[in-house]
Design an enzyme around this catalytic site. Sequence first.
Site, PDB file in Angstrom:
ATOM      1  N   LYS A  77     -50.174  99.308  39.846  1.00 54.61           N
ATOM      2  CA  LYS A  77     -48.914  99.719  40.496  1.00 54.61           C
ATOM      3  C   LYS A  77     -49.220 100.880  41.415  1.00 54.61           C
ATOM      4  O   LYS A  77     -49.825 101.868  40.991  1.00 54.61           O
ATOM      5  CB  LYS A  77     -47.911 100.151  39.409  1.00 54.61           C
ATOM      6  N   GLY A  85     -50.348 103.029  36.837  1.00 56.14           N
ATOM      7  CA  GLY A  85     -49.550 102.281  35.859  1.00 56.14           C
ATOM      8  C   GLY A  85     -50.328 101.322  34.984  1.00 56.14           C
ATOM      9  O   GLY A  85     -49.762 100.341  34.504  1.00 56.14           O
ATOM     10  N   ASP A 142     -42.417 103.464  33.898  1.00 58.16           N
ATOM     11  CA  ASP A 142     -42.942 102.500  34.867  1.00 58.16           C
ATOM     12  C   ASP A 142     -42.857 101.051  34.377  1.00 58.16           C
ATOM     13  O   ASP A 142     -43.197 100.132  35.128  1.00 58.16           O
ATOM     14  CB  ASP A 142     -44.422 102.803  35.166  1.00 58.16           C
ATOM     15  N   SER A 195     -48.674 100.724  31.599  1.00 55.89           N
ATOM     16  CA  SER A 195     -47.342 100.123  31.780  1.00 55.89           C
ATOM     17  C   SER A 195     -47.469  98.680  32.249  1.00 55.89           C
ATOM     18  O   SER A 195     -46.720  97.807  31.806  1.00 55.89           O
ATOM     19  CB  SER A 195     -46.543 100.903  32.824  1.00 55.89           C
ATOM     20  N   PRO A 250     -58.800 102.189  35.893  1.00 58.38           N
ATOM     21  CA  PRO A 250     -58.991 103.448  35.183  1.00 58.38           C
ATOM     22  C   PRO A 250     -57.700 103.864  34.463  1.00 58.38           C
ATOM     23  O   PRO A 250     -56.608 103.496  34.891  1.00 58.38           O
ATOM     24  CB  PRO A 250     -59.348 104.436  36.299  1.00 58.38           C
TER      25      PRO A 250
HETATM   26  O1  C5P Z   1     -42.483 107.296  30.731  1.00 56.78           O
HETATM   27  P1  C5P Z   1     -43.889 107.756  30.727  1.00 56.78           P
HETATM   28  O2  C5P Z   1     -44.520 107.700  29.370  1.00 56.78           O
HETATM   29  O3  C5P Z   1     -44.728 107.123  31.770  1.00 56.78           O
HETATM   30  O4  C5P Z   1     -43.826 109.297  31.134  1.00 56.78           O
HETATM   31  C1  C5P Z   1     -44.828 110.211  30.836  1.00 56.78           C
HETATM   32  C2  C5P Z   1     -44.269 111.616  30.979  1.00 56.78           C
HETATM   33  O5  C5P Z   1     -43.992 111.880  32.343  1.00 56.78           O
HETATM   34  C3  C5P Z   1     -42.966 111.858  30.263  1.00 56.78           C
HETATM   35  O6  C5P Z   1     -43.177 112.245  28.935  1.00 56.78           O
HETATM   36  C4  C5P Z   1     -42.350 112.985  31.079  1.00 56.78           C
HETATM   37  O7  C5P Z   1     -42.940 114.217  30.716  1.00 56.78           O
HETATM   38  C5  C5P Z   1     -42.820 112.673  32.474  1.00 56.78           C
HETATM   39  N1  C5P Z   1     -41.814 111.919  33.241  1.00 56.78           N
HETATM   40  C6  C5P Z   1     -40.737 112.572  33.793  1.00 56.78           C
HETATM   41  N2  C5P Z   1     -39.808 111.882  34.517  1.00 56.78           N
HETATM   42  C7  C5P Z   1     -39.958 110.552  34.732  1.00 56.78           C
HETATM   43  C8  C5P Z   1     -41.051 109.863  34.181  1.00 56.78           C
HETATM   44  C9  C5P Z   1     -41.983 110.564  33.440  1.00 56.78           C
HETATM   45  O8  C5P Z   1     -40.598 113.786  33.628  1.00 56.78           O
HETATM   46  N3  C5P Z   1     -39.045 109.910  35.452  1.00 56.78           N
END
Ligand code: C5P
Length: 275
Positions: free
Chosen positions: A13, A98, A129, A101, A92
């Site tokens: 992604k 992503g 994601d 994800s 990686p």
């Molecule tokens: O959802 P994901 O696990 O990919 O997000 C990783 C971290 O990135 C979250 O724990 C948060 O700290 C940050 N994040 C955020 N706002 C988003 C997506 C992710 O602050 N929209």
Amino acid sequence: MTAQAIEVFAPAKINLTLHVTGQRADGYHLLDSLVMFADVGDRVTVARASEMSLRVTGPMAAGVPDDARNLCWKAAEAFGEPVAITLDKHLPAAAGIGGGSSDAAAVLRGMEQLFGRPSGVHLPDLGADVPVCMLAHAARMQGIGEEVLPLDMAPFHAVLVNPGVEVSTPAVFRVLGCKDNAPMTPMAETGMPLAALNWLASQRNDLQPPAIMVKPVIAEVLDALAALKGARLARMSGSGATCFALFDTRAAADGAAITLSSAHPEWWVRPATLR
Ligand code: C5P
């Protein structure tokens, strides 16, 4: 009866833009991002099984968990059926493209086919994601990632580069100074490569400056990409460290990737077409 196994491609992604437009009370950030998918990625195979299992193979398998910590495993558990998963890792990890994800979304797509029913999983629970990765098509992503609007985009030809450093997304968000940045401006004729390119150049990845503070090598990657013959635009994807440059043709991207690989054999460098 032979056990049926379904193989699904899990594309990288790429965030061509990533504007951070606010922050919710729970700490999550509001985003406005143009996302496309590459013809490079991981491969996921799912098969019916009596208990959950996960085997990680491939050139990027080192350090990838092969148990319930892996997002593939969590996705299968959320679907609610035990499966044997093989994850052939080419992307990686912790790289802003992503990987985890896309792998999780591929598991869900494979399981939907295998079990003949929709996953029913609340996708954002698996990660911000995952909704866009489930679509695996060019899209505008808003909210915290849960609002996904498919877009008709002309394909882009790119070189993807990761310098081999893992980046923690929360660490980058912590260093981000301004959280109330302008959203993307209206997209001009996204089906027209040149118009889309000119529009893209006037947009941003707001996580790029803080990511460079966390991992200064990202600035070196961006400089090296921008200096490649035919490079139109160089930018970081997601929270890094993977960066991309865009080219007019696939042949130009292929040539630039060879040049950069020989100058930096220690970097992960791939030509790609983004759709
Ligand atoms: O959802 P994901 O696990 O990919 O997000 C990783 C971290 O990135 C979250 O724990 C948060 O700290 C940050 N994040 C955020 N706002 C988003 C997506 C992710 O602050 N929209």
